[in-house]
Motif scaffolding. Sequence first.
Motif, mmCIF file in Angstrom:
data_model
loop_
_atom_site.group_PDB
_atom_site.id
_atom_site.type_symbol
_atom_site.label_atom_id
_atom_site.label_comp_id
_atom_site.label_asym_id
_atom_site.label_seq_id
_atom_site.Cartn_x
_atom_site.Cartn_y
_atom_site.Cartn_z
ATOM 1 N N ARG A 176 0.838 -1.218 0.000
ATOM 2 C CA ARG A 176 0.000 0.000 0.000
ATOM 3 C C ARG A 176 0.862 1.253 0.000
ATOM 4 N NH1 ARG A 176 -3.204 -2.779 3.610
ATOM 5 N NH2 ARG A 176 -2.156 -1.758 5.349
ATOM 6 N N ASP A 177 1.912 1.248 0.816
ATOM 7 C CA ASP A 177 2.828 2.387 0.862
ATOM 8 C C ASP A 177 3.531 2.571 -0.488
ATOM 9 O OD1 ASP A 177 4.272 4.493 2.364
ATOM 10 O OD2 ASP A 177 5.994 3.195 1.944
ATOM 11 N N GLY A 178 3.901 1.481 -1.123
ATOM 12 C CA GLY A 178 4.527 1.551 -2.444
ATOM 13 C C GLY A 178 3.599 2.172 -3.472
ATOM 14 N N TYR A 179 2.326 1.791 -3.444
ATOM 15 C CA TYR A 179 1.360 2.387 -4.366
ATOM 16 C C TYR A 179 1.126 3.870 -4.048
ATOM 17 C CZ TYR A 179 0.063 -1.809 -6.945
ATOM 18 O OH TYR A 179 0.081 -2.897 -7.775
ATOM 19 N N ASP A 180 1.105 4.210 -2.764
ATOM 20 C CA ASP A 180 0.961 5.625 -2.392
ATOM 21 C C ASP A 180 2.128 6.452 -2.930
ATOM 22 O OD1 ASP A 180 -1.431 5.175 -1.092
ATOM 23 O OD2 ASP A 180 -0.544 5.120 0.919
ATOM 24 N N ARG A 181 3.336 5.935 -2.793
ATOM 25 C CA ARG A 181 4.508 6.643 -3.316
ATOM 26 C C ARG A 181 4.456 6.756 -4.834
ATOM 27 N NH1 ARG A 181 8.654 3.278 -2.072
ATOM 28 N NH2 ARG A 181 7.373 1.918 -0.836
ATOM 29 N N LEU A 182 3.968 5.707 -5.495
ATOM 30 C CA LEU A 182 3.841 5.729 -6.949
ATOM 31 C C LEU A 182 2.860 6.814 -7.398
ATOM 32 C CD1 LEU A 182 4.434 4.534 -9.750
ATOM 33 C CD2 LEU A 182 2.587 2.881 -9.321
ATOM 34 N N THR A 183 1.733 6.948 -6.704
ATOM 35 C CA THR A 183 0.763 7.974 -7.100
ATOM 36 C C THR A 183 1.312 9.378 -6.880
ATOM 37 O OG1 THR A 183 -0.379 7.881 -4.957
ATOM 38 C CG2 THR A 183 -1.250 6.490 -6.727
ATOM 39 N N VAL A 184 2.108 9.571 -5.845
ATOM 40 C CA VAL A 184 2.736 10.880 -5.618
ATOM 41 C C VAL A 184 3.718 11.191 -6.748
ATOM 42 C CG1 VAL A 184 4.355 12.116 -4.116
ATOM 43 C CG2 VAL A 184 2.390 10.936 -3.126
ATOM 44 N N ILE A 185 4.499 10.201 -7.140
ATOM 45 C CA ILE A 185 5.454 10.385 -8.238
ATOM 46 C C ILE A 185 4.721 10.768 -9.516
ATOM 47 C CG2 ILE A 185 7.032 9.118 -9.776
ATOM 48 C CD1 ILE A 185 7.874 7.507 -7.210
ATOM 49 N N LEU A 186 3.656 10.047 -9.835
ATOM 50 C CA LEU A 186 2.907 10.323 -11.062
ATOM 51 C C LEU A 186 2.200 11.680 -10.996
ATOM 52 C CD1 LEU A 186 1.453 6.752 -11.710
ATOM 53 C CD2 LEU A 186 3.329 7.873 -12.930
ATOM 54 N N ALA A 187 1.640 12.018 -9.842
ATOM 55 C CA ALA A 187 0.983 13.325 -9.697
ATOM 56 C C ALA A 187 1.987 14.452 -9.867
ATOM 57 C CB ALA A 187 0.294 13.425 -8.336
ATOM 58 N N ASP A 188 3.176 14.310 -9.299
ATOM 59 C CA ASP A 188 4.212 15.335 -9.453
ATOM 60 C C ASP A 188 4.622 15.484 -10.916
ATOM 61 O OD1 ASP A 188 4.202 15.951 -6.765
ATOM 62 O OD2 ASP A 188 5.982 14.752 -6.296
ATOM 63 N N LYS A 189 4.737 14.378 -11.626
ATOM 64 C CA LYS A 189 5.101 14.448 -13.042
ATOM 65 C C LYS A 189 3.990 15.108 -13.870
ATOM 66 C CE LYS A 189 8.479 10.748 -13.413
ATOM 67 N NZ LYS A 189 8.870 9.550 -14.165
ATOM 68 N N ILE A 190 2.751 14.774 -13.584
ATOM 69 C CA ILE A 190 1.641 15.407 -14.304
ATOM 70 C C ILE A 190 1.638 16.903 -14.032
ATOM 71 C CG2 ILE A 190 -0.882 15.601 -14.437
ATOM 72 C CD1 ILE A 190 -0.982 12.529 -14.012
ATOM 73 N N MET A 191 1.810 17.291 -12.768
ATOM 74 C CA MET A 191 1.833 18.714 -12.429
ATOM 75 C C MET A 191 2.979 19.434 -13.132
ATOM 76 S SD MET A 191 -0.716 19.644 -10.754
ATOM 77 C CE MET A 191 -0.096 21.281 -10.408
ATOM 78 N N SER A 192 4.134 18.810 -13.203
ATOM 79 C CA SER A 192 5.269 19.428 -13.901
ATOM 80 C C SER A 192 4.928 19.678 -15.365
ATOM 81 C CB SER A 192 6.509 18.532 -13.823
ATOM 82 O OG SER A 192 6.951 18.437 -12.506
ATOM 83 N N ARG A 193 4.267 18.721 -15.981
ATOM 84 C CA ARG A 193 3.881 18.885 -17.384
ATOM 85 C C ARG A 193 2.824 19.973 -17.550
ATOM 86 N NH1 ARG A 193 4.820 13.806 -20.184
ATOM 87 N NH2 ARG A 193 6.937 13.248 -19.597
ATOM 88 N N LEU A 194 1.857 20.022 -16.631
ATOM 89 C CA LEU A 194 0.810 21.037 -16.728
ATOM 90 C C LEU A 194 1.390 22.439 -16.544
ATOM 91 C CD1 LEU A 194 -2.118 19.391 -14.720
ATOM 92 C CD2 LEU A 194 -1.881 19.572 -17.202
ATOM 93 N N ILE A 195 2.294 22.569 -15.602
ATOM 94 C CA ILE A 195 2.878 23.878 -15.315
ATOM 95 C C ILE A 195 3.803 24.327 -16.445
ATOM 96 C CG2 ILE A 195 4.522 25.046 -13.795
ATOM 97 C CD1 ILE A 195 3.170 23.529 -11.481
ATOM 98 N N ALA A 196 4.504 23.379 -17.051
ATOM 99 C CA ALA A 196 5.444 23.724 -18.125
ATOM 100 C C ALA A 196 4.776 23.759 -19.495
ATOM 101 C CB ALA A 196 6.588 22.714 -18.144
ATOM 102 N N GLY A 197 3.500 23.417 -19.548
ATOM 103 C CA GLY A 197 2.805 23.345 -20.826
ATOM 104 C C GLY A 197 2.483 24.697 -21.426
ATOM 105 N N PRO A 198 1.727 24.695 -22.498
ATOM 106 C CA PRO A 198 1.354 25.965 -23.133
ATOM 107 C C PRO A 198 0.542 26.816 -22.181
ATOM 108 C CG PRO A 198 0.122 24.133 -24.091
ATOM 109 C CD PRO A 198 1.125 23.543 -23.151
ATOM 110 N N GLU A 199 0.635 28.122 -22.365
ATOM 111 C CA GLU A 199 -0.030 29.048 -21.466
ATOM 112 C C GLU A 199 -1.540 28.848 -21.511
ATOM 113 O OE1 GLU A 199 -0.392 33.798 -20.723
ATOM 114 O OE2 GLU A 199 1.485 32.979 -21.484
ATOM 115 N N LEU A 200 -2.132 28.848 -20.341
ATOM 116 C CA LEU A 200 -3.575 28.685 -20.230
ATOM 117 C C LEU A 200 -4.231 30.045 -20.016
ATOM 118 C CD1 LEU A 200 -3.604 25.677 -17.759
ATOM 119 C CD2 LEU A 200 -4.008 25.606 -20.207
ATOM 120 N N SER A 201 -5.444 30.144 -20.486
ATOM 121 C CA SER A 201 -6.172 31.398 -20.230
ATOM 122 C C SER A 201 -6.672 31.364 -18.794
ATOM 123 C CB SER A 201 -7.329 31.548 -21.202
ATOM 124 O OG SER A 201 -8.169 30.421 -21.136
ATOM 125 N N ARG A 202 -6.754 32.531 -18.205
ATOM 126 C CA ARG A 202 -7.140 32.630 -16.809
ATOM 127 C C ARG A 202 -8.584 33.021 -16.656
ATOM 128 N NH1 ARG A 202 -2.545 32.514 -17.887
ATOM 129 N NH2 ARG A 202 -0.628 32.626 -16.825
#
Length: 170
Positions: free
Chosen positions: A144-170
């Motif tokens: 369970r702890d391994g899966y929790d760590r995996l989801t944190v890793i994937l969420a951080d990677k998704i956030m990095s891509r969203l933040i570095a992606g094309p500019e979004l309208s506000r």
Amino acid sequence: MWWSETSPGPTRRGTLAALAAVLVASACEFTPVYAPGGQGAALSGNVDVAFQNGNVEFSLGQALQDRLGPPQSPRYRLSYTLRTRSERVAITTAQSTNQFNLIGVATYQLVDTSTGGVAMSGRVDGFSSYNSSGISVSTQAAERDGYDRLTVILADKIMSRLIAGPELSR
């Protein structure tokens, strides 16, 4: 280091190097992500995460929502799919497995709710590991702890891509 080991304050060379770094950053139109008008500000509180069924899938959605903040006036909807698998890594001479790798692949799509258009989409992957002790309760907790760590890793990677992606309208 931009200060001298022997002097308590910054050196002239260090000060010039720091000033040069600031000038270079401003010349390339560097904008802090979470500053007003930055990409992080466009996402913060403006994304409704489409939670998926399943413990690990829900955990990924929760990790994403933690990073994006609760939706106050959602302009975007973030949907995702998650595929995971477990691989035996360390096998003893008695043929019992004592270490596993958890591998996850998440695809995501950020949709502008006002237009229905896809603002961003992509795929990230990651892995985490856990040890099997041979005692079922502790092995289940480690998994369970391994899966929790995996989801944190994937969420951080998704956030990095969203933040570095094309500019979004506000």
